[in-house]
Design a protein around this motif. Structure first.
Motif, PDB file in Angstrom:
ATOM      1  N   ALA A 130       0.828  -1.203   0.000  1.00 18.77           N
ATOM      2  CA  ALA A 130       0.000   0.000   0.000  1.00 18.77           C
ATOM      3  C   ALA A 130       0.865   1.256   0.000  1.00 18.77           C
ATOM      4  CB  ALA A 130      -0.936  -0.009   1.207  1.00 18.77           C
ATOM      5  N   VAL A 131       1.920   1.262   0.808  1.00 19.70           N
ATOM      6  CA  VAL A 131       2.805   2.424   0.880  1.00 19.70           C
ATOM      7  C   VAL A 131       3.526   2.630  -0.446  1.00 19.70           C
ATOM      8  CG1 VAL A 131       4.827   3.399   2.027  1.00 19.70           C
ATOM      9  CG2 VAL A 131       3.079   2.233   3.381  1.00 19.70           C
ATOM     10  N   ALA A 132       3.980   1.548  -1.073  1.00 17.06           N
ATOM     11  CA  ALA A 132       4.666   1.660  -2.356  1.00 17.06           C
ATOM     12  C   ALA A 132       3.782   2.328  -3.391  1.00 17.06           C
ATOM     13  CB  ALA A 132       5.113   0.271  -2.834  1.00 17.06           C
ATOM     14  N   GLU A 133       2.537   1.929  -3.457  1.00 15.44           N
ATOM     15  CA  GLU A 133       1.615   2.536  -4.401  1.00 15.44           C
ATOM     16  C   GLU A 133       1.354   4.003  -4.047  1.00 15.44           C
ATOM     17  OE1 GLU A 133      -1.001   3.154  -7.553  1.00 15.44           O
ATOM     18  OE2 GLU A 133       0.550   1.645  -7.191  1.00 15.44           O
ATOM     19  N   GLY A 134       1.282   4.304  -2.754  1.00 13.22           N
ATOM     20  CA  GLY A 134       1.062   5.682  -2.332  1.00 13.22           C
ATOM     21  C   GLY A 134       2.204   6.602  -2.715  1.00 13.22           C
ATOM     22  N   LEU A 135       3.430   6.094  -2.654  1.00 20.04           N
ATOM     23  CA  LEU A 135       4.588   6.897  -3.062  1.00 20.04           C
ATOM     24  C   LEU A 135       4.627   7.078  -4.569  1.00 20.04           C
ATOM     25  CD1 LEU A 135       7.426   5.454  -0.767  1.00 20.04           C
ATOM     26  CD2 LEU A 135       6.255   7.651  -0.538  1.00 20.04           C
ATOM     27  N   ARG A 136       4.374   6.009  -5.316  1.00 26.36           N
ATOM     28  CA  ARG A 136       4.482   6.083  -6.776  1.00 26.36           C
ATOM     29  C   ARG A 136       3.357   6.925  -7.384  1.00 26.36           C
ATOM     30  NH1 ARG A 136       8.498   3.442  -8.718  1.00 26.36           N
ATOM     31  NH2 ARG A 136       9.351   1.530  -7.786  1.00 26.36           N
ATOM     32  N   SER A 137       2.167   6.839  -6.828  1.00 24.15           N
ATOM     33  CA  SER A 137       1.021   7.547  -7.403  1.00 24.15           C
ATOM     34  C   SER A 137       0.950   9.012  -7.010  1.00 24.15           C
ATOM     35  CB  SER A 137      -0.276   6.849  -6.979  1.00 24.15           C
ATOM     36  OG  SER A 137      -0.475   6.990  -5.570  1.00 24.15           O
ATOM     37  N   GLY A 138       1.701   9.397  -5.975  1.00 25.90           N
ATOM     38  CA  GLY A 138       1.608  10.763  -5.467  1.00 25.90           C
ATOM     39  C   GLY A 138       0.494  10.955  -4.458  1.00 25.90           C
ATOM     40  N   ALA A 139      -0.207   9.886  -4.106  1.00 23.73           N
ATOM     41  CA  ALA A 139      -1.333  10.011  -3.179  1.00 23.73           C
ATOM     42  C   ALA A 139      -0.880  10.486  -1.804  1.00 23.73           C
ATOM     43  CB  ALA A 139      -2.066   8.665  -3.057  1.00 23.73           C
ATOM     44  N   ILE A 140       0.276  10.018  -1.348  1.00 24.51           N
ATOM     45  CA  ILE A 140       0.775  10.427  -0.028  1.00 24.51           C
ATOM     46  C   ILE A 140       1.124  11.909  -0.025  1.00 24.51           C
ATOM     47  CG2 ILE A 140       2.737  10.171   1.550  1.00 24.51           C
ATOM     48  CD1 ILE A 140       2.585   7.160   1.070  1.00 24.51           C
ATOM     49  N   ASP A 141       1.794  12.385  -1.068  1.00 26.33           N
ATOM     50  CA  ASP A 141       2.125  13.812  -1.151  1.00 26.33           C
ATOM     51  C   ASP A 141       0.866  14.670  -1.189  1.00 26.33           C
ATOM     52  OD1 ASP A 141       4.847  13.436  -1.079  1.00 26.33           O
ATOM     53  OD2 ASP A 141       5.099  13.446  -3.250  1.00 26.33           O
ATOM     54  N   ASP A 142      -0.142  14.231  -1.929  1.00 28.69           N
ATOM     55  CA  ASP A 142      -1.398  14.986  -2.002  1.00 28.69           C
ATOM     56  C   ASP A 142      -2.068  15.070  -0.639  1.00 28.69           C
ATOM     57  OD1 ASP A 142      -1.092  15.438  -4.686  1.00 28.69           O
ATOM     58  OD2 ASP A 142      -2.451  13.833  -5.336  1.00 28.69           O
ATOM     59  N   ALA A 143      -2.058  13.962   0.101  1.00 31.37           N
ATOM     60  CA  ALA A 143      -2.688  13.957   1.429  1.00 31.37           C
ATOM     61  C   ALA A 143      -1.961  14.895   2.385  1.00 31.37           C
ATOM     62  CB  ALA A 143      -2.720  12.537   1.990  1.00 31.37           C
ATOM     63  N   VAL A 144      -0.640  14.940   2.292  1.00 31.29           N
ATOM     64  CA  VAL A 144       0.133  15.850   3.143  1.00 31.29           C
ATOM     65  C   VAL A 144      -0.249  17.293   2.869  1.00 31.29           C
ATOM     66  CG1 VAL A 144       2.448  16.772   3.563  1.00 31.29           C
ATOM     67  CG2 VAL A 144       2.083  14.308   3.497  1.00 31.29           C
ATOM     68  N   ALA A 145      -0.254  17.669   1.591  1.00 31.14           N
ATOM     69  CA  ALA A 145      -0.484  19.064   1.220  1.00 31.14           C
ATOM     70  C   ALA A 145      -1.927  19.506   1.442  1.00 31.14           C
ATOM     71  CB  ALA A 145      -0.097  19.275  -0.247  1.00 31.14           C
ATOM     72  N   LYS A 146      -2.879  18.648   1.136  1.00 31.59           N
ATOM     73  CA  LYS A 146      -4.282  19.057   1.135  1.00 31.59           C
ATOM     74  C   LYS A 146      -5.012  18.746   2.436  1.00 31.59           C
ATOM     75  CE  LYS A 146      -4.597  18.293  -3.864  1.00 31.59           C
ATOM     76  NZ  LYS A 146      -5.215  17.471  -4.948  1.00 31.59           N
ATOM     77  N   GLU A 147      -4.522  17.757   3.185  1.00 30.28           N
ATOM     78  CA  GLU A 147      -5.269  17.309   4.363  1.00 30.28           C
ATOM     79  C   GLU A 147      -4.496  17.492   5.670  1.00 30.28           C
ATOM     80  OE1 GLU A 147      -8.336  16.252   4.180  1.00 30.28           O
ATOM     81  OE2 GLU A 147      -8.607  15.782   2.053  1.00 30.28           O
ATOM     82  N   ILE A 148      -3.294  16.940   5.742  1.00 34.30           N
ATOM     83  CA  ILE A 148      -2.607  16.839   7.026  1.00 34.30           C
ATOM     84  C   ILE A 148      -2.049  18.173   7.494  1.00 34.30           C
ATOM     85  CG2 ILE A 148      -0.647  15.777   8.209  1.00 34.30           C
ATOM     86  CD1 ILE A 148      -1.136  13.275   6.534  1.00 34.30           C
TER      87      ILE A 148
END
Length: 442
Positions: A299-317
Motif C-alpha cells: 500500500a505504501v509503495a503505491e502511495g509513493l508512486r502515485s503521489g497520493a501520499i504527497d497529495d494527502a500531506v499538502a491538502k489534508e494533514i
C-alpha cells in the motif's frame, strides 16, 4: 482438576537484559493507568488529551482505504509468503525513486531498510551501537531533552541511554523554546550513537541548519551514526514547518514513519543511510521479526508512486494541524490563569502542545491526578526526560496535550486544564516565579 495460579516471574528468573526491558517506564505506567481508569465504564466519558494517535482525517482515511484495496487486488498473494528482511522490492524501489525525484539522492537498495515501525528501527540501532563492545562500553546519546518517551526503553543495557539537558529559554509573549548545547553533546566520550526526533515529540522543536551541521560534525569526529527520526517531519507527514533540509551523509541515518500519516496500526517505517549502518539492521531484522507486514508495504509503495501520499500531506494533514495548533493557542490563552507564569513551546512541527508552568508550586503528576478525577488525561512532562526528576525541577513543570482528538474534546479538556491549574495554585500570598525574579532583580 484444579490448577495453581501461575506465579509472577521474579527478577531472579530474568536475565539482566530481561530486567532492563521489563521495567515499568513512565509511558507504560500512564497507559496502564488509562486502561484501568476506563475499564468497565464508558470510555467516551473521558477526555483523553494524552493519546499519541494521529487525527482521524476523512481524506487521509479514504486514501489508505483506496491504497489498501489496491494492495489486496495486486499483492494479496504476497501475504501468504515470507519476504526479504530488507523490505519488499516494490517498496524499496519506490523509496529510492521517490528520494531521487524529490531530493536528488542517488541511493540503492543497500541504503534502505524497511521495518515494523520506526520505533523498532531505532531499537535495532540502539542494540547495534550501544552497550559493551570491542571499543569499550558505548551509550545512545540524546542531544536534547525532552524528547520522545519511547527512546527511554530502547537500550537493552542498563544505563545505555544518556541525555544532554536543554535549558528552557523564555520568548516573547507566552512562548519559550529549548537551547541545543552542542558543546555539551561533544563532551560525551562514550557515545555510540546520536538519536533525536525533529520535529520533536513532545515539543515540536525542529533542528536548525546550524544545529544539524553541528551534530553531523560531532558524529564525524566520533565516527558514529546520527539517527534523525522524522516521524513528524519531511517529506511526510510535514506537520508544521521545519528549517533543516534532509541530508544524505556518511554519518547520518534518516528514519521515516507512516504512523503519523494515518497508518500507525500497520507498523511500517524505513531508514535511509550508509550501507555500513543499514546492512547490520537488515541482519537484525532477519534474526528477530523477519520483516515488516507485506500488504502494508504494498500500500505504501503505491502511495509513493502515485503521489497520493504527497497529495494527502499538502491538502489534508498540514492544514489540519496548522488549524489545530492555532485553536490550542487560543484556548490556552483563554483558559489558563493570567497570573500564572505558563508558557507554550514555539510551533515548529508535531501534533502536540507542550506547556511549561514556571512556578515553584506546580507539579506535573499532581496536575495529572487532579485532572484524572475530572476524567481528563494529559501526559506528565517527566515522561519525556531520561533522568529521575527532583521536586521543583523543570522536568516536573511541563505537560503534553495532543491536538489530534476531536475539537470538542480539545475545547472542554483545555477548559478543565486551566481550571485545575488555578485550583492547584496556592493563595496569592505565595509569590509566583515571576514575582521572585522581580524581587531578586531589585
Amino acid at each position: 482438576m484444579t490448577h495453581a495460579a501461575k506465579p509472577t516471574p521474579s527478577l531472579a528468573a530474568l536475565s539482566y537484559v530481561g530486567e532492563q526491558m521489563s521495567r515499568m517506564s513512565g509511558l507504560r505506567s500512564l497507559m496502564d493507568d488509562i486502561a484501568t481508569s476506563t475499564a468497565g465504564g464508558n470510555a467516551s466519558d473521558w477526555l483523553n488529551l494524552s493519546i499519541g494517535n494521529p487525527a482521524v482525517i476523512p481524506g487521509v482515511q479514504a486514501m489508505w482505504r483506496d491504497l489498501t484495496r489496491h494492495a489486496l487486488d495486486e499483492s494479496f498473494a504476497a501475504a501468504g509468503q515470507y519476504g526479504p528482511s530488507r523490505g519488499t522490492p516494490a517498496l524499496v524501489d519506490a523509496i529510492a525513486d521517490y528520494f531521487r525525484d524529490h531530493l536528488g539522492w542517488r541511493i540503492g537498495s543497500e541504503n534502505i531498510v524497511i521495518g515494523p515501525g520506526s520505533q523498532m528501527l531505532c531499537f535495532i540501532a540502539a542494540a547495534l551501537h550501544a552497550g559493551p563492545g570491542r571499543a569499550g562500553p558505548r551509550r545512545v546519546l540524546l542531544p536534547m531533552t525532552p524528547d520522545y518517551t519511547g527512546y527511554q526503553g530502547l537500550c537493552t543495557v542498563a544505563g545505555g541511554i544518556a541525555d544532554v539537558g536543554s535549558p528552557p529559554v523564555p520568548e516573547d509573549g507566552r512562548l519559550f523554546r529549548y537551547d541545543l548545547d552542542l558543546d555539551a553533546v561533544a563532551s560525551h566520550t562514550d557515545t555510540g550513537m546520536l538519536l533525536l526526533s525533529s520535529p520533536c515529540n513532545p515539543t515540536g522543536r525542529a533542528l536548525s541548519p546550524a544545529e544539524q551541521e553541528g551534530l553531523i560534525r560531532i558524529a564525524e569526529r566520533l565516527d558514529v551514526p546520527l539517527f534523525v527520526d522524522h516521524a513528524y517531519g519531511r517529506p511526510f507527514p510535514q506537520i508544521g514547518p521545519t528549517q533543516a533540509a534532509l541530508v544524505l551523509h556518511p554519518n547520518v541515518v534518516n528514519c521515516f514513519s507512516l504512523s503519523k500519516m494515518g497508518l500507525p496500526g500497520e507498523r511500517v517505517g524505513f531508514a535511509i543511510g550508509p550501507e555500513r549502518f543499514i546492512t547490520p539492521m537488515v541482519s537484525f531484522l532477519s534474526n528477530s521479526v523477519l520483516h515488516a507486514p507485506r500488504l502494508a508495504q504494498a500500500a505504501v509503495a503505491e502511495g509513493l508512486r502515485s503521489g497520493a501520499i504527497d497529495d494527502a500531506v499538502a491538502k489534508e494533514i498540514r492544514p489540519f494541524y496548522a488549524e489545530r495548533r492555532l485553536l490550542a493557542e487560543k484556548l490556552l490563552l483563554s483558559a489558563m490563569p493570567p497570573d500564572v507564569d505558563w508558557r507554550l513551546h514555539v510551533n515548529e512541527g508535531g501534533m502536540f502542545a507542550w506547556v511549561w508552568v514556571n512556578e515553584g508550586w506546580f507539579d506535573d503528576l499532581a496536575l495529572y491526578r487532579r485532572l484524572k478525577e475530572q476524567q481528563v488525561f494529559i501526559t506528565p512532562g517527566r515522561s519525556f526526560f531520561t533522568a529521575a526528576p527532583r521536586p521543583g525541577e523543570h522536568r516536573t513543570q511541563c505537560f503534553r496535550i495532543t491536538l489530534s482528538v476531536d475539537e470538542v474534546v480539545i475545547k472542554e479538556g483545555i477548559r478543565r486544564i486551566g481550571k485545575a491549574v488555578g485550583q492547584a495554585r496556592p493563595p496569592r500570598n505565595f509569590p509566583s516565579a515571576s514575582e521572585d525574579r522581580e524581587e531578586t532583580s531589585r
